[in-house]
Design a protein around this motif. Structure first.
Motif, short mmCIF file in Angstrom:
data_model
loop_
_atom_site.label_atom_id
_atom_site.label_comp_id
_atom_site.label_asym_id
_atom_site.label_seq_id
_atom_site.Cartn_x
_atom_site.Cartn_y
_atom_site.Cartn_z
N ALA A 70 6.57 -1.76 -2.93
CA ALA A 70 5.79 -1.74 -3.99
C ALA A 70 6.16 -1.64 -5.94
O ALA A 70 6.71 -1.19 -5.86
CB ALA A 70 4.60 -0.58 -4.52
N ARG A 77 3.69 -6.21 -2.39
CA ARG A 77 1.94 -4.99 -2.89
C ARG A 77 2.31 -4.64 -4.06
O ARG A 77 3.34 -4.49 -4.80
CB ARG A 77 2.03 -4.08 -1.78
CG ARG A 77 3.22 -3.19 -2.03
CD ARG A 77 2.31 -2.11 -0.87
NE ARG A 77 2.71 -0.85 -0.74
CZ ARG A 77 2.86 0.30 -0.10
NH1 ARG A 77 1.58 0.29 0.07
NH2 ARG A 77 3.85 1.46 -0.01
N GLU A 116 -1.85 -1.49 -2.46
CA GLU A 116 -2.54 -2.48 -1.47
C GLU A 116 -1.70 -1.94 0.32
O GLU A 116 -0.75 -1.30 0.09
CB GLU A 116 -1.99 -3.73 -2.33
CG GLU A 116 -2.84 -3.74 -3.74
CD GLU A 116 -1.55 -5.17 -4.59
OE1 GLU A 116 -1.16 -5.97 -3.96
OE2 GLU A 116 -2.19 -5.01 -5.72
#
Ligand code: F1X
Length: 314
Positions: A10, A86, A102
């Motif tokens: 991420a 994400r 997310e």
């Protein structure tokens, strides 16, 4: 070197606002972007300790490119996917931390197989592997179980930090250490969620140790559960311990569990005795809480909190 695996990497965005008020517009006072996902945070902490580490996993799209760039000097070897990695967003306002995670990109079967082949090659040069974080959509629930079986087949010890069904399937594959948080420990042991989060320290300790014993079930996997302000309890083949910080800390707890996992992986790699390993975990996770940006620690805070940690055999 220690290999960290982040299948759902991420771009971690931290917003600082004076006060979070749901339903209102906020002028953001500070924005920090860091490459994240649990295994990446573990790699960052180990790199900060000058420990040889390699971060692997799956990344894609513009956020994937940013994750690679922002890793800077931290060695990495990610597999590209077509989907877009994400972002996770944390809003910190001085008295609270609010997260928005997310789900992550869809990963195809061939992308997963290509990662497994890459991972199998990296295992040959690894002394410990850390498997951390959620699985992105498309990966099988037994993804961690498969990676654990591969590591065990070449005698590379494994630390697992996951949640839900991938955690349960992973534990069944026999990692060397599993690190659930209080919520996951409650679910895995069949106890009430919230059982280890409030109450007298003696009660929390007794219940958490019983739960960790139940999850270990006399098996090869050491269970080290992180209990937030109550520190860590460990149920291992060598004994049981409760390791606590000297005082409650306030700050950003995002990434504190990852810092504890870094200590556990280091301890596994160098066979550090459990009491020392747990004091390292308390020191590193406390230092992560004190730093406003997820996954970053100050060596001075670490040294101070490690010295002050209270580790007792129970
Ligand atoms: O969705 P996951 O993989 O469980 O958690 C991801 C994550 O929120 O956890 C880290 C903090 O532990 C963040 O750096 C990261 O983005």
């Amino acid at each position: 070197m220690i290999l960290t695996v982040t299948l759902n990497a991420a771009l971690d965005v931290t917003y600082q606002v004076p006060r979070l008020r749901p339903g209102e517009v906020h002028r953001v006072a500070g924005v920090h972007e860091r490459p994240g996902g649990k295994g990446v945070n573990v790699a960052r902490v180990l790199h900060g300790l000058n420990e040889p580490v390699l971060a692997t996993g799956l990344v894609g799209g513009g956020t994937g490119a940013a994750i690679r760039t922002l890793l800077g000097e931290i060695r990495h070897s990610f597999v590209d996917i077509a989907g877009i990695s994400r972002r996770t967003t944390v809003v910190v306002d001085g008295s609270s931390t609010t997260g928005f995670w997310e789900p992550g990109p869809e990963v195809s079967g061939p992308e997963w197989e290509s990662f497994v082949a890459h991972y199998a090659a990296l295992l040959r040069i690894s002394r410990v592997v850390v498997l951390s974080g959620s699985l992105p959509p498309g990966l099988p629930v037994d993804a961690y179980a498969r990676l654990i079986e591969l590591a065990r087949s070449v005698e590379v010890p494994v630390v697992l930090d996951a949640s839900g069904e991938p955690l349960a399937a992973g534990v069944a594959a026999g990692p060397d250490i599993v690190k659930p948080n209080a919520h996951e420990l409650a679910i895995m042991s069949g106890m009430a969620v919230g059982a280890f989060e409030a109450g007298a320290v003696e009660l929390v300790e007794a219940e958490a140790v019983a739960a960790a014993d139940a999850v270990r079930d006399g098996g090869r996997t050491a269970v080290v559960a992180s209990l937030g302000p109550h520190g860590l309890v460990a149920s291992t083949g060598d004994g049981r311990w409760h390791a606590r910080p000297a005082a409650a800390l306030t700050g950003n707890p995002t990434g504190a569990g990852d810092a504890a996992v870094a200590a556990l992986a280091f301890g596994l790699a160098y066979r550090v005795p459990w009491p020392q390993r747990l004091a390292d975990a308390v020191g590193l996770s406390g230092a992560a809480v004190l730093n406003p940006v997820a996954g970053t620690i100050s060596q001075t805070d670490y040294a101070r909190l490690r010295r002050a940690a209270d580790v007792r055999e129970v």
